[in-house]
Scaffold this active site. Structure first.
Site, mmCIF file in Angstrom:
data_model
loop_
_atom_site.group_PDB
_atom_site.id
_atom_site.type_symbol
_atom_site.label_atom_id
_atom_site.label_comp_id
_atom_site.label_asym_id
_atom_site.label_seq_id
_atom_site.Cartn_x
_atom_site.Cartn_y
_atom_site.Cartn_z
ATOM 1 N N MET A 122 10.854 25.056 -0.035
ATOM 2 C CA MET A 122 10.132 24.417 -0.652
ATOM 3 C C MET A 122 10.994 23.323 -1.610
ATOM 4 S SD MET A 122 7.083 25.072 -3.416
ATOM 5 C CE MET A 122 6.172 26.047 -2.240
ATOM 6 N N LYS A 150 0.597 -0.972 0.083
ATOM 7 C CA LYS A 150 0.011 -0.061 0.028
ATOM 8 C C LYS A 150 0.971 1.111 0.008
ATOM 9 C CE LYS A 150 -0.188 -0.467 5.000
ATOM 10 N NZ LYS A 150 -1.008 -1.014 6.252
ATOM 11 N N TYR A 185 14.991 32.408 4.498
ATOM 12 C CA TYR A 185 13.736 33.056 5.051
ATOM 13 C C TYR A 185 13.697 33.314 6.462
ATOM 14 C CZ TYR A 185 11.288 31.741 0.614
ATOM 15 O OH TYR A 185 11.171 31.598 -0.638
ATOM 16 N N ARG A 198 -11.392 0.585 13.850
ATOM 17 C CA ARG A 198 -10.861 1.158 12.994
ATOM 18 C C ARG A 198 -12.088 0.752 12.002
ATOM 19 N NH1 ARG A 198 -4.986 1.573 10.309
ATOM 20 N NH2 ARG A 198 -5.538 -0.723 9.618
HETATM 21 C C1 LIG Z 1 -0.067 -1.719 7.009
HETATM 22 C C2 LIG Z 1 -0.856 -2.962 7.566
HETATM 23 C C3 LIG Z 1 0.079 -3.862 7.928
HETATM 24 C C4 LIG Z 1 1.329 -3.723 7.843
HETATM 25 O O1 LIG Z 1 1.984 -3.494 9.189
HETATM 26 P P1 LIG Z 1 3.556 -3.203 9.412
HETATM 27 O O2 LIG Z 1 3.493 -2.810 10.728
HETATM 28 O O3 LIG Z 1 3.980 -2.130 8.405
HETATM 29 O O4 LIG Z 1 3.994 -4.558 9.153
HETATM 30 C C5 LIG Z 1 -0.646 -4.975 8.410
HETATM 31 N N1 LIG Z 1 -2.069 -4.995 8.284
HETATM 32 C C6 LIG Z 1 -2.845 -4.087 7.899
HETATM 33 C C7 LIG Z 1 -4.401 -4.132 8.000
HETATM 34 C C8 LIG Z 1 -2.387 -2.740 7.564
HETATM 35 O O5 LIG Z 1 -3.159 -1.966 7.153
#
Ligand SMILES: *Cc1c(COP(=O)(O)O)cnc(C)c1O
Length: 823
Positions: free
Chosen positions: A767, A491, A718, A589
């Site tokens: 930036m 992801k 800046y 969640r």
């Molecule tokens: C991102 C995620 C993981 C991975 O977690 P890590 O700590 O990066 O290994 C596992 N399960 C779910 C549902 C996630 O969203």
């Protein structure tokens, strides 16, 4: 240069096998053990090695690809279901591989140099190859093939036209060197150095030295520096020795060294056989200088005159090991392999090209291959066969020699006399939407082609080390209980590191699942040729059609999502569509809580439209000992709820709960599968502050645009936030908050590395740029600047900012160019 051919009967005898050989006339000249990297299938002998995976599992794949000769150790595969293939049964397949190659070695009566040591093996090997090439036709280990498998493969390349061999040997624990010695049987030995720390696999420093020296037990000549054998009390191997040392008694005694004004050369003076000798080394860093001295000593020990040695060493070329994958023009992927060109390194690079699934078309741009004693007829016939084996679609040949052999290449091709002519005609070639491998001999200057084919982006680059990524994946695999599957989380652009580039590698390494956050990410992986099952964690009803069309599997976290999804499947007349049920065991969640199962289970039971492929939940604090009770509670709820699901649907579902930190901290949470995320990228808080088995994957680099000399009291940036306390120097570098370098890292909170020195930021981060206080550092405009790497870690930066490494990695903006490499 055709390899000596062995009959199946000969091999059987040499490895002491029981044989089943319906194809009695098989002629074998290629060794194979990886079903993903097969070439020359008709002459391949496949060894089912027992590594992390059992090699017997891949016999079917190799058989389907056309391989018909196998060495196995499991009787069930002897001959198993394939009665039209040769099978040799032995007790230990690795040992059989080693026996066969040891025999092959024994056929040659040429000088064989064996190299070992803690560092520098590959460089010394490659440099000796450069230095000895004028007289010798040298066969050498490809890249750093120095392991229990790499050494047999290296030695197997020995062939009649070679007049010298150089092989490296690497060991990581006691007991490994003897088998390598039996295969290499070096006549000349070189110990590059010994690192002071005694690492895990060895009881003590002395034990480590003794193990390495086993390589040299039967050598005629052993070349080393006594400095590295200090405190070692055993016998020094070799009928003769040749020693080198800085300011100490040795055959080659180095008296002093001086660095040239332009910082490009190190000038060494020494004594050899009572004579004053000198040597100009075209490098100045300590490691290169030591490696060059090792080569200098070797040349003298082999009888070269000090003058010739000096002349050749002065011309040493840097050894580049990298194979880089970059984004190219016209949506191409460009693979740039700068390792020196020969047929074995071409084969390795072609395997990587074949692994690229993002484009249909694969093109190779290849220069003349420097001939090593082979006639060009044979050489290019072999190249043509190799290109066919490795599924190259088009060849672009550059050079006067390769063009003469155009008729040998059955695939689409074009030839150019030199690099300049190729570049003039680049537009007409219409390179687009394809994977292109560049493999050129040094004199063809393929870096010019690489520049023309890759997109020009500003010079801030995120480098991704694919070897490290593979290492980390293998580490976590080794932590899994037998049979536990693995999902890798890709992801958010694979935690900032890339999309298909990472997914390709994971697919190649046969992980079981990929997981993305949104359907779009999955669609983009599918269009890049990724065929692994993909789970979508955050499905959206608007995207269900696209998901189904792309074989993406949704996470179902509520009854609403389930019903909506079933409705779409019904409209599309689909059945048994795989889905993943998310349980909320404490994160609060997404997901079903226990009381919601009552409504969910009858729905799942009643429908044929979806099939529950897996059920999972997410731990809130797997890395945190203070929350271990809560984690235990989550594990207990997960067990209870998943068994309710399984009994409701009446078939087994894959249960998964563990993220990275849980894999090693909570083995009981591994269930049927784990979800590996940040650990893949080299970060796991379980190892923070400890010796980590993980390797750093990402290095963020930029460069200096301008250097200014300022007086005490002058201000920088800046709002004049940066103030020089004393007279000093400030460097402006090409990274700013728009690249993901947080503005809170200004005014000295952030640090970067210039010429090996850690320096603070000064003034506010802009930036697109920021300024560093480089007072006292001998830096130049254009110098590389490290923003983070192994030394300035992402974890450290996260700490400065009061956040977590995840946010730093995923925050690096898309305009920062990603480059992927293998070493
Ligand atoms: C991102 C995620 C993981 C991975 O977690 P890590 O700590 O990066 O290994 C596992 N399960 C779910 C549902 C996630 O969203």
């Amino acid at each position: 240069m055709y390899h000596i051919s062995y009959s199946i009967a000969e091999v059987s005898k040499l490895i002491d096998a029981r044989s089943f050989t319906p194809i009695s006339n098989a002629a074998l000249h290629t060794l194979a053990f990886d079903s993903r990297k097969l070439g020359d299938i008709h002459h391949a002998l496949f060894f089912a090695l027992q590594g992390r995976r059992n090699g017997h599992e891949f016999i079917a794949e190799a058989y389907d690809a056309g391989v018909r000769n196998f060495v196995v150790s499991d009787e069930r595969f002897f001959p198993g279901k394939y009665t039209d293939a040769n099978f040799l049964l032995v007790a230990d397949t690795l040992q059989a591989l080693q026996m066969l190659t040891a025999h092959h070695r024994s056929l040659f009566d040429i000088p064989v140099i064996g190299i070992t040591g803690s560092n520098g093996k590959t460089i010394v090997k490659e440099w000796l190859y450069q230095l000895l090439a004028p007289e010798k036709n040298v066969v050498r280990s490809p890249k750093s093939y120095n392991s229990q498998i790499g050494v047999p493969l290296s030695v197997w390349a020995m062939s009649e036209e070679h007049t010298m061999a150089i092989f490296e040997a690497g060991v990581s624990r006691s007991g490994e060197m003897s088998s390598l010695e039996e295969i290499i049987k070096p006549t000349i030995g070189i110990l590059t150095n010994i690192g002071q720390a005694h690492n895990e696999g060895f009881g003590s420093l002395e034990e480590k030295i003794a193990e390495k020296l086993k390589l040299f037990k039967d050598t005629d000549l052993f070349i080393y520096s006594p400095k590295y054998l200090q405190g070692y009390t055993g016998d020094i191997p070799g009928k003769q020795q040749f020693t080198w040392c800085w300011n100490g008694k040795a055959d080659l005694e180095i008296i002093d060294g001086e660095i040239s004004e332009d910082n490009k050369f190190q000038f060494l003076r020494g004594k050899y056989l009572g004579l004053d000798v000198q040597c100009l080394i075209p490098f100045t860093d300590a490691a290169s200088v030591e490696n060059a001295i090792c080569c200098w000593a070797t040349m003298l020990a082999l009888g070269y005159s000090p003058l010739i040695a000096d002349q050749r060493i002065e011309k040493l070329q840097p050894v580049r090991m990298r194979l880089e994958l970059k984004t190219g023009i016209n949506n191409c992927s460009v693979i740039d392999d700068s390792y020196s060109l020969d047929i074995s390194s071409l084969a390795i690079a072609l395997d990587f090209l074949k692994q690229q699934k993002q484009h249909q078309q694969r093109t190779l741009i290849l220069s003349d291959i420097p001939e090593a004693g082979t006639d060009s007829e044979t050489l290019y016939t072999q190249v043509a066969a190799l290109l066919e084996n490795k599924k190259v679609d088009r060849l672009i040949g550059i050079g006067s020699e390769i063009g003469k052999h155009a008729g040998k290449f059955g695939i689409s091709h074009a030839f150019f006399p030199d690099t300049a002519t190729f570049l003039e005609n680049l537009d007409e070639l219409g390179l687009a939407n394809e994977s292109i491998l560049l493999k050129g001999a040094r004199r063809f200057e393929f870096e010019r082609i690489s520049k023309a084919l890759t997109q020009k982006v500003h010079e801030t680059v995120l480098e991704i080390n694919l070897n490290a990524l593979e290492n980390n994946l293998n580490y976590y695999k080794s932590q899994l209980k037998p049979g536990v599957k693995i999902t890798t989380m890709v992801k958010a652009f694979s935690y900032g590191s890339g999309s298909f580039e990472i997914a390709n590698l994971l697919q190649f390494n046969k992980v079981d699942y990929l997981a993305v956050a949104f359907a779009d990410e999955g669609v983009s992986l599918r269009s890049s040729g990724i065929t692994l099952p993909i789970m979508v964690m955050n499905p959206d009803v608007m995207g269900f059609d696209t998901m189904i069309d792309n074989n993406l599997e949704p996470e179902i976290y509520s009854l609403r999502v389930l019903k909506d999804f079933i409705a779409v499947l019904n409209r599309k007349n689909r059945e048994d569509y795989p889905v993943h049920i998310k349980l909320d065991t404490g994160m609060h969640r997404l997901g079903f809580v226990g009381t919601e199962l009552e409504a969910l289970l009858p729905e799942l039971k009643a429908t044929k439209v979806v099939r529950v492929k897996s059920a999972f939940s997410h731990l809130t604090s797997s890395e945190d000992p203070a929350s271990d009770d809560f984690t235990r509670q989550q594990i207990a709820l997960f067990k209870e709820w998943t068994s309710l699901i399984e009994s409701a649907v009446g078939y087994p579902v894959i249960k998964h709960l563990a993220n990275t930190s849980a894999i090693s901290r909570w083995p009981e949470a591994q269930f049927d599968m784990v979800r590996l995320g940040i650990g893949l990228y080299g970060i796991d808080s379980v190892y923070q502050g400890k010796a980590s088995p993980l390797e750093t994957v990402a290095t963020l680099k930029t460069s200096i645009s301008q250097i200014k000399t300022l007086k005490a009291g002058e201000t920088v940036g800046y709002n004049r936030r940066g103030v020089l306390r004393q007279d000093g120097k400030v460097a402006t570098v090409k990274i700013g908050y728009a690249d993901g370098y947080n503005r809170k890292l200004g005014n000295g909170t952030g640090k970067m590395m210039v010429r090996g020195k850690v320096v603070p930021t000064i003034g506010s981060i802009c930036m697109d740029m920021c300024m560093l206080d480089i007072t006292g550092v001998d830096a130049r405009e254009g110098d590389e600047v490290i923003v983070f790497n192994r030394d300035i870690s992402v974890e450290w930066i996260a700490e400065q900012l009061g956040t977590i490494p995840y946010e730093i990695l995923t925050g690096i903006s898309q305009r920062v160019k990603r480059v992927y490499y293998y070493e």
